[in-house]
Motif scaffolding. Structure first.
Motif: not given
Length: 212
Positions: A28, A92, A193, A196-197, A200
């Motif tokens: 990421l 990750i 963040d 990561q979103n 996802n």
């Protein structure tokens, strides 16, 4: 987690006595986390379990990262270089990667992407005197002003794109990214963040597309 495809054909296992150096990178953020070595068994176990496994030269056995600490590395992707004698392993991390408790085995900021170093600089300005820097003044003025600046820069970025002014678009997009990082930090969040979103969402969409 989707299947990880890796073609090990042509890997030059003989070049370094059956061991291939594996550079581990945060999927990421792009941070370089550690260097390990894989033999064929370690590679096979890594692909099968999706937990990064190395051949420990000191223990002379397979070693799954985090097997005692719990700080495992979830495999996202792996690739070989043009000479087929090194791996780039995208992961990750679940906790610190280095045995010293730090995120990376390298402390030098040059091992990390510029955006990460910029974020650290922005964080260091928080709480400083407002007249010491523009960033410090933003933090002092509070969330409302920071959010307002993000809105202003977003509009200016859109206008630059609408007029096809590429040079101005780059400038305004840079201003937007900077102010967005400040806003995220003000709210106790970070680009990690957001990344990561996005991951996802991508994973969810990929599973839906394949019927998983």
């Amino acid at each position: 987690m989707t299947d990880i495809k890796f073609d090990s054909t042509g890997v030059d296992w003989d070049k370094q006595q059956g061991l291939i150096p594996a550079v581990v990178q945060h999927h990421l953020t792009g941070k370089v986390l550690m260097l390990g070595y894989m033999d064929q068994a370690a590679l096979e176990k890594t692909l099968a379990t999706k937990q990064v496994t190395f051949f420990s030269r000191s223990k002379q056995r397979l070693w799954t990262k985090g097997e005692t600490s719990g700080n495992t590395l979830d495999l996202i992707a792996i690739d070989k270089d043009c000479d087929n004698d090194s791996f780039l392993v995208q992961v990750i991390p679940n906790g610190p990667t280095c045995h010293t408790g730090t995120e990376s085995c390298w402390k030098d900021g040059n091992a990390h992407p510029f955006i990460d170093n910029l974020t650290k600089l922005i964080i260091s300005r928080k709480g400083q005197s407002a007249d010491s820097s523009y960033t410090a003044s933003l933090f002092e003025r509070g969330t409302k002003r920071i959010a307002q600046k993000v809105g202003e820069e977003g509009l200016e970025t859109a206008l630059a794109a609408a007029t096809h002014d590429k040079e101005e678009l780059v400038n305004e997009a840079s201003d937007l990214m900077y102010h967005l990082i400040v806003l995220l930090e003000d709210q106790g969040l970070s680009m990690a963040d957001i990344n990561q979103n996005l991951l996802n969402r991508h994973t969810k969409a990929s599973k839906s597309a394949t019927g998983q």
